[in-house]
Design an enzyme around this catalytic site. Structure first.
Site, PDB file in Angstrom:
ATOM      1  N   GLY A  31       0.818  -1.210   0.000  1.00  0.00           N
ATOM      2  CA  GLY A  31       0.000   0.000   0.000  1.00  0.00           C
ATOM      3  C   GLY A  31       0.848   1.255   0.000  1.00  0.00           C
ATOM      4  O   GLY A  31       2.041   1.223  -0.298  1.00  0.00           O
ATOM      5  N   HIS A  34       2.389   4.658  -5.011  1.00  0.00           N
ATOM      6  CA  HIS A  34       2.942   5.815  -5.719  1.00  0.00           C
ATOM      7  C   HIS A  34       3.100   5.428  -7.190  1.00  0.00           C
ATOM      8  O   HIS A  34       2.770   4.294  -7.580  1.00  0.00           O
ATOM      9  CB  HIS A  34       4.258   6.269  -5.084  1.00  0.00           C
ATOM     10  N   GLU A  35       3.632   6.379  -7.960  1.00  0.00           N
ATOM     11  CA  GLU A  35       3.762   6.141  -9.414  1.00  0.00           C
ATOM     12  C   GLU A  35       4.528   4.862  -9.741  1.00  0.00           C
ATOM     13  O   GLU A  35       4.274   4.215 -10.757  1.00  0.00           O
ATOM     14  CB  GLU A  35       4.530   7.296 -10.054  1.00  0.00           C
ATOM     15  N   GLY A  36       5.498   4.523  -8.884  1.00  0.00           N
ATOM     16  CA  GLY A  36       6.272   3.296  -9.108  1.00  0.00           C
ATOM     17  C   GLY A  36       5.348   2.086  -9.119  1.00  0.00           C
ATOM     18  O   GLY A  36       5.414   1.250 -10.016  1.00  0.00           O
ATOM     19  N   HIS A  37       4.458   2.006  -8.104  1.00  0.00           N
ATOM     20  CA  HIS A  37       3.506   0.884  -8.072  1.00  0.00           C
ATOM     21  C   HIS A  37       2.611   0.916  -9.319  1.00  0.00           C
ATOM     22  O   HIS A  37       2.308  -0.131  -9.912  1.00  0.00           O
ATOM     23  CB  HIS A  37       2.591   0.982  -6.846  1.00  0.00           C
ATOM     24  N   GLN A 160      14.857  -8.777  -3.379  1.00  0.00           N
ATOM     25  CA  GLN A 160      13.526  -9.366  -3.144  1.00  0.00           C
ATOM     26  C   GLN A 160      13.041 -10.086  -4.413  1.00  0.00           C
ATOM     27  O   GLN A 160      12.533 -11.205  -4.361  1.00  0.00           O
ATOM     28  CB  GLN A 160      12.532  -8.269  -2.757  1.00  0.00           C
ATOM     29  N   SER A 192       9.681   5.486  -3.453  1.00  0.00           N
ATOM     30  CA  SER A 192       9.482   4.530  -2.358  1.00  0.00           C
ATOM     31  C   SER A 192       8.453   5.112  -1.402  1.00  0.00           C
ATOM     32  O   SER A 192       8.411   6.331  -1.181  1.00  0.00           O
ATOM     33  CB  SER A 192      10.809   4.332  -1.615  1.00  0.00           C
ATOM     34  N   SER A 193       7.657   4.222  -0.819  1.00  0.00           N
ATOM     35  CA  SER A 193       6.670   4.678   0.164  1.00  0.00           C
ATOM     36  C   SER A 193       7.376   5.326   1.354  1.00  0.00           C
ATOM     37  O   SER A 193       6.825   6.194   2.022  1.00  0.00           O
ATOM     38  CB  SER A 193       5.828   3.507   0.663  1.00  0.00           C
TER      39      SER A 193
HETATM   40  O1  PAF Z   1       7.705  -5.045  -1.994  1.00  0.00           O
HETATM   41  C1  PAF Z   1       6.755  -5.054  -1.202  1.00  0.00           C
HETATM   42  O2  PAF Z   1       5.949  -4.124  -1.152  1.00  0.00           O
HETATM   43  C2  PAF Z   1       6.594  -6.238  -0.257  1.00  0.00           C
HETATM   44  O3  PAF Z   1       7.818  -6.718   0.174  1.00  0.00           O
HETATM   45  C3  PAF Z   1       5.712  -7.355  -0.827  1.00  0.00           C
HETATM   46  C4  PAF Z   1       6.333  -7.984  -2.056  1.00  0.00           C
HETATM   47  C5  PAF Z   1       4.343  -6.810  -1.166  1.00  0.00           C
HETATM   48  C6  PAF Z   1       5.538  -8.460   0.221  1.00  0.00           C
HETATM   49  O4  PAF Z   1       4.948  -7.971   1.379  1.00  0.00           O
END
Ligand code: PAF
Length: 288
Positions: A31, A34-37, A160, A192-193
């Site tokens: 949650g 932002h624009e990245g998401h 990740q 980044s958030s």
């Molecule tokens: O990158 C994230 O926002 C988190 O690490 C994820 C992949 C949603 C897992 O909680």
């Protein structure tokens, strides 16, 4: 846009889509979008096509935060996130409740974790020992709940994405993992958030991560014979520490497939770093 909070409700719909042959693209998030998401959502849309469905999950996963980290103050903005997803034509927002994801006594128990043991060892894994166990566990759970065909992760969290790809390969999840490029602010700061924690002065100093990467990249590209990783690290620690708000957690140079450290930097070597700006820990990475 549908909004689902129950695991069973999400699984039922996911199974129905599967029976109907609908392709599902998935963007897991915590949650505070932002624009990245939103660029990950766009990428997912392109990958599954106009007939596919896009699912975004929003869940601040307690299992991936260490005891001294920012779990309780992590920004939660569900109404704003919902509006952003609706505007981006997301088909379904899945925002599960804690007690369904990690049932606790007396109503249930939770005792199974997913641990990736190779790619998760250095860098973030070394600084945040239980982090990737939490990430792999929640991602595996979300995959089993959302049943996506494709899942999109951001390259800002490079390790990740590698850990998730490793898990999908090792545990035979029938899911295509796509890693989409990092979106940056005009001055290079990776979106980044956590950027919202920064004071105006810290925000100015936060560009040091990107400037550090550029310095390492320019030095590496200028060199004919390669650059010593330890010398480059020393130079960057000094460069970054000249900013009063900045404190280096780690700077790593590594092979982008194995994530193993390298001693000699050449164009194509990957670098990653974590730097505290004030109390905010920021990460960034790039190919040199
Ligand atoms: O990158 C994230 O926002 C988190 O690490 C994820 C992949 C949603 C897992 O909680």
């Amino acid at each position: 846009m549908r909004f689902i909070t129950s695991v069973l409700g999400m699984q039922r719909l996911a199974k129905r889509w599967r029976r109907e042959g609908v392709e599902v693209g998935f963007v897991p998030t915590m949650g505070c979008l932002h624009e990245g998401h939103m660029s990950l959502v766009e990428r997912a849309r392109k990958l599954v096509g106009p007939k596919g469905r896009i699912v975004v999950s929003i869940y601040v996963n307690p299992a991936q935060f260490g005891p001294a980290e920012d779990f309780s103050k992590y920004p939660r903005e569900l109404p704003r996130d919902t509006a952003l997803c609706r505007a981006a034509k997301v088909d379904l927002l899945f925002a599960p409740k804690d007690h369904e994801i990690y049932p606790a006594p007396p109503d249930g128990t939770f005792g199974t974790y997913v641990v990736e043991e190779t790619l998760s060892q250095g860098m973030e894994g070394a600084s945040r020992p239980t982090h990737f166990r939490g990430v792999a566990t929640i991602v595996a759970k979300l995959f089993n709940i959302v049943l996506p065909d494709t899942a999109v992760f951001g390259a800002k969290d490079f390790q990740q994405a590698a850990v998730v790809q490793g898990m999908v390969h090792d545990l035979n999840f029938p899911i295509r993992i796509v890693v989409a490029p990092t979106l940056r602010e005009a001055d290079g700061l990776a979106m980044s958030s956590r950027n919202r924690y920064l004071s105006p002065e810290e925000r100015r100093q936060a560009t040091v991560l990107w400037r550090g990467i550029q310095l390492a990249r320019a030095t590496t590209r200028r060199s004919q014979s390669g650059v010593s990783a330890s010398k480059m690290r020393d130079q960057l620690v000094k460069f970054i520490s000249d900013h009063p708000a900045a404190r280096v957690d780690y700077i790593a140079f590594f092979d982008s497939v194995t994530l193993q450290p390298v001693d000699l930097l050449k164009p194509g070597t990957h670098m990653a770093m974590a730097v505290f700006i004030g109390r905010t820990r920021l990460i960034d990475n790039a190919k040199l």
